[in-house]
Scaffold this motif. Structure first.
Motif, PDB file in Angstrom:
ATOM      1  N   LEU A 116      33.516 -48.843  22.532  1.00 19.40           N
ATOM      2  CA  LEU A 116      34.419 -49.216  21.447  1.00 19.40           C
ATOM      3  C   LEU A 116      35.311 -48.024  21.101  1.00 19.40           C
ATOM      4  O   LEU A 116      34.825 -46.913  20.915  1.00 19.40           O
ATOM      5  CB  LEU A 116      33.612 -49.648  20.222  1.00 19.40           C
ATOM      6  CG  LEU A 116      34.404 -50.190  19.027  1.00 19.40           C
ATOM      7  CD1 LEU A 116      35.244 -51.390  19.412  1.00 19.40           C
ATOM      8  CD2 LEU A 116      33.444 -50.550  17.887  1.00 19.40           C
ATOM      9  N   ALA A 141      33.728 -51.289  12.013  1.00 22.23           N
ATOM     10  CA  ALA A 141      32.854 -51.897  13.012  1.00 22.23           C
ATOM     11  C   ALA A 141      31.440 -51.483  12.675  1.00 22.23           C
ATOM     12  O   ALA A 141      31.208 -50.339  12.305  1.00 22.23           O
ATOM     13  CB  ALA A 141      33.233 -51.424  14.413  1.00 22.23           C
ATOM     14  N   LEU A 196      33.287 -56.634  14.449  1.00 23.55           N
ATOM     15  CA  LEU A 196      34.571 -55.923  14.441  1.00 23.55           C
ATOM     16  C   LEU A 196      35.439 -56.552  13.369  1.00 23.55           C
ATOM     17  O   LEU A 196      35.579 -57.773  13.317  1.00 23.55           O
ATOM     18  CB  LEU A 196      35.281 -56.048  15.802  1.00 23.55           C
ATOM     19  CG  LEU A 196      34.485 -55.644  17.039  1.00 23.55           C
ATOM     20  CD1 LEU A 196      35.345 -55.835  18.296  1.00 23.55           C
ATOM     21  CD2 LEU A 196      34.018 -54.200  16.930  1.00 23.55           C
ATOM     22  N   LEU A 206      41.448 -51.783  17.445  1.00 18.74           N
ATOM     23  CA  LEU A 206      40.079 -51.605  17.934  1.00 18.74           C
ATOM     24  C   LEU A 206      40.064 -52.167  19.355  1.00 18.74           C
ATOM     25  O   LEU A 206      40.547 -53.282  19.587  1.00 18.74           O
ATOM     26  CB  LEU A 206      39.088 -52.400  17.079  1.00 18.74           C
ATOM     27  CG  LEU A 206      38.530 -51.757  15.814  1.00 18.74           C
ATOM     28  CD1 LEU A 206      37.712 -52.787  15.038  1.00 18.74           C
ATOM     29  CD2 LEU A 206      37.658 -50.533  16.144  1.00 18.74           C
TER      30      LEU A 206
END
Lengths: 601, 100
Positions: free
Chosen positions: A384, A401, A411, A594
């Motif tokens: 991530l 997250a 998320l 993200l």
């Protein structure tokens, strides 16, 4: 949302005494000027002028000044820009006239450029250093927002609260005071009211002109009236105090001169003293008629550097004695002392307002940063990466997250519509709500509905809304579940297939308290990459005005090499792509993203 | 920066900034590359976001070098900010400025 920019700024920085450091400082100064809303062409010209000033400071350092810092201070208000470069070098002699060298000379154009690019250039050489001050009016671009100026009484309250500003002003007053000690018995610190320009003026006048007996030849007068001009020079407003209650508060200065203009207006317009006595009677209806009961008096206009500060009228009721030239010159001295002090006090108010704006921006940026997770969770089999970059004026983007026990990964990304502290404060509220019911996050649609119910009343009240996107990653089922509240849909890239948007759009949070959201589940293949982002990414603009767009966002996600999995590497890749695209343009909005990578099969 | 010989010209390009820190280097490296066969020195300033008075100094130095050997210096596609400083210092009359 209107893009409210500060138009005033006040800051300083120091650079080491070498060309590279000075170059970096120049760029920081220019960033500040851009922040204050200067047009690009103005900033470019300042860049050249400041660079020349900074380079001069390094060039003239000699042995003694080497490695001594070069200071840059910047003051911007809505009208003008002032940049001062301070060094500790022996300095140079400023020629009386600055001309171009012969065309084939390789040197000697720096000063000329500074002079050409600015309105005024001042160079003060001191024992321990020199100050080069460049000033220039701002362009009158009507698109520049008006400054966020607090009400006058609020400013005065702020002024009183700010010890630093107060001591600055007192310092200046006392300097002025020392030189005038022989005539004045006024002590600024003894009167709290003296902290405002008007209070200061009144105190000065009452002590000097109506005080207990004349000091050192001060004339005896029976009344005075002081009016100050507003900064645009359109009105004359009476200063509370002696005689003030009996005359109209405001006189207009705008418009063409008229034969029946009040005497105070005539003095301001003509810039000359106007007498009132038996030879110069007041016109019928002149406001001064309410105070003037016979005798003699005069109206004295106060100017500082061509700018009208106000008009001071004094009078004596006894007809027997006219003002002597000595008495007139005393009152002129009082007015001459008041003028710059009033201007200084106003400048301090403007600087204080600039500081408040800068502080607000700083607070918003810090709040925003505090919401981002310091470390992103990295569950087995997943990578991530996150990116957050604030625009010049902080918006309300953030992401978070977190792990749902050992069951899944949540998320969350959102964009609070608005700027500055209000947007940042809403972001804080969303952040704490998200953490409060993290147990709901495995059902993204329910989760958004719950958030919306909690946020809607307040969002409705302030007419703001929030777009948000939730993705729940469920490794056991090899799927993800997403729901969207008016937010750009997440993008999914699977090797060998076209990038797709996942989920269905929904209403932003805050539109209606009973919005419902739809959840979409989608398989998560090996090597898949999922991108959650805010519109600062797809609406990034190039210098040409072109948008980055969803297509380029998709292309970027698809172009990531499978081997690129490191958190920092992915972030750097996205930043580089955006920077290359945005080159030469300002980043208008926050950018947040993200990026989740499904690592193994 | 990038120096390349094209026929009888030496072409200098990819100069992001021509300022007090880089000017002497640009001047010296260009002089070092100049060969007798170069009749033309083309300085491409299309990538030059920022130039200061030291940058001007380097251009004048190279201009003199070229003139001294019977060659010419041309400034190719200057950016707006470069054009502006040339005009402010009236050196746009001195240099041959080419827009390609």
């Amino acid at each position: 949302m209107p893009n409210v920019r500060p138009t005033a700024l006040d800051f300083g920085l120091e650079a080491a005494g070498n060309y590279e450091a000075v170059r970096a400082a120049t760029q920081t100064v220019c960033a500040g000027l851009r922040l204050a809303g200067l047009r690009n062409d103005e900033v470019n010209e300042w860049e050249l002028a400041v660079a020349e000033a900074g380079n001069n400071a390094v060039k003239h350092a000699g042995l003694a000044g080497r490695d001594r810092p070069v200071g840059f201070s910047v003051f911007v208000d809505e009208r003008s820009v002032e940049v001062t470069v301070a060094d500790h070098t022996p300095g140079f002699a400023l020629p009386a006239s600055i001309t171009l060298p012969p065309d084939d000379s390789e040197h000697g154009r720096g000063l000329f450029l500074m002079r050409q690019l600015t309105d005024t250039l001042e160079y003060v050489r001191g024992a321990d250093g020199n100050r080069l001050t460049l000033r220039r009016k701002r362009s009158g671009d009507p698109s520049v927002a008006k400054p966020v100026v607090a009400r006058r009484d609020e400013l005065v309250a702020q002024l009183a609260a700010s010890e630093a500003a107060l001591s600055d002003m007192m310092g200046e007053l006392s300097v002025a005071w020392e030189s005038l000690d022989a005539i004045f018995s006024f002590r600024p610190s003894s009167n709290p009211d003296a902290h405002t320009p008007e209070g200061f003026a009144r105190h000065c006048l009452e002590h000097q002109l109506l005080g207990v007996g004349p000091h050192h030849g001060a004339p005896q007068i029976d009344w005075y009236l002081l009016r100050l001009a507003d900064e645009a020079g359109l009105t004359l407003r009476v200063v509370p105090g002696h005689g003030a209650g009996e005359v109209p508060e405001t006189l207009a200065l705008g418009g063409p001169p008229r034969a029946d203009d009040p005497l105070e207006v005539r003095a301001a317009r003509s810039r000359t003293r106007q007498w009132i006595d038996p030879h110069h009677p007041l016109l019928p209806g002149d406001p001064l008629g309410a105070i003037f009961v016979g005798g003699s008096g005069f109206v004295h206009p106060i100017f500082v550097n061509e700018q009208l500060i106000g008009v001071l009228t004094v009078g004596r009721n006894a007809a027997s004695r006219e003002f002597s030239s000595q008495e007139v010159s005393f009152i002129e001295t009082v007015a001459g002392f008041l003028g710059p002090q009033i201007q200084n006090a106003r400048l301090h108010e403007a600087r204080l307002a600039a500081r408040l704006v800068a502080r607000e921006l700083d607070i918003a940026a810090r709040i925003q940063e505090s919401l981002l997770p310091p470390v992103l969770p990295q569950p087995a089999g997943f990578g991530l990466a996150g990116l957050y970059r604030a625009a010049r004026q902080v918006g309300g983007d953030f992401y978070t997250a977190f792990l749902d026990g050992d069951r899944g990964l949540v998320l969350f990304i959102c964009d609070v519509m608005g700027k500055g502290v209000p947007a940042a404060l809403f972001a804080v509220q969303v952040h704490s709500l998200v953490r409060a019911r993290s147990d709901l996050a495995s059902q993204p649609a329910r989760f958004l509905e719950w958030l919306n119910r909690n946020l809607a009343p307040e969002l409705d009240r302030v007419e703001m809304f929030i777009t948000a996107q939730v993705a729940y990653i469920d490794p056991a089922r090899r799927e993800m579940r997403v729901a969207s509240a008016g937010h750009p849909l997440p993008l999914l890239a699977v090797p060998g297939r076209a990038v797709i948007e996942v989920g269905v759009p929904g209403l932003p949070l805050g539109f209606s308290p009973d919005s419902t959201y739809e959840e979409v589940a989608h398989p998560l293949a090996a090597g898949a990459r999922l991108l959650l982002y805010t519109d600062g990414i797809n609406e990034a603009r190039a210098g040409t005005g072109e948008f980055f767009g969803t297509a380029k966002t998709q292309d970027w996600l698809a172009s990531l090499p499978a081997t690129l999995v490191g958190e920092a590497a992915i972030r750097a890749h996205l930043l580089a792509t955006l920077d290359q695209f945005q080159r030469g343009a300002d980043q208008a909005d926050d950018q947040a993203a993200l990026i989740l990578t499904h690592l193994d099969g | 920066m990038n120096l390349e010989t094209i026929g009888k010209s030496l072409r200098l390009r990819d100069i992001p900034e021509l300022n007090v820190s880089t000017a002497a280097d640009v001047r010296d490296r260009t002089r070092a590359q100049l060969a007798a066969a170069h009749e033309l020195l083309d300085i491409d300033l299309s990538q030059t976001r920022f130039m200061d008075s030291s940058g001007l100094g380097a251009l004048i130095a190279l201009h003199k070098t070229m003139s001294g050997r019977g060659g010419r210096l041309r400034i190719i596609n200057p950016t707006l900010s470069v054009q502006q400083i040339l005009e402010l210092t009236r050196l746009h009359r001195v240099f041959e400025i080419v827009k390609e």
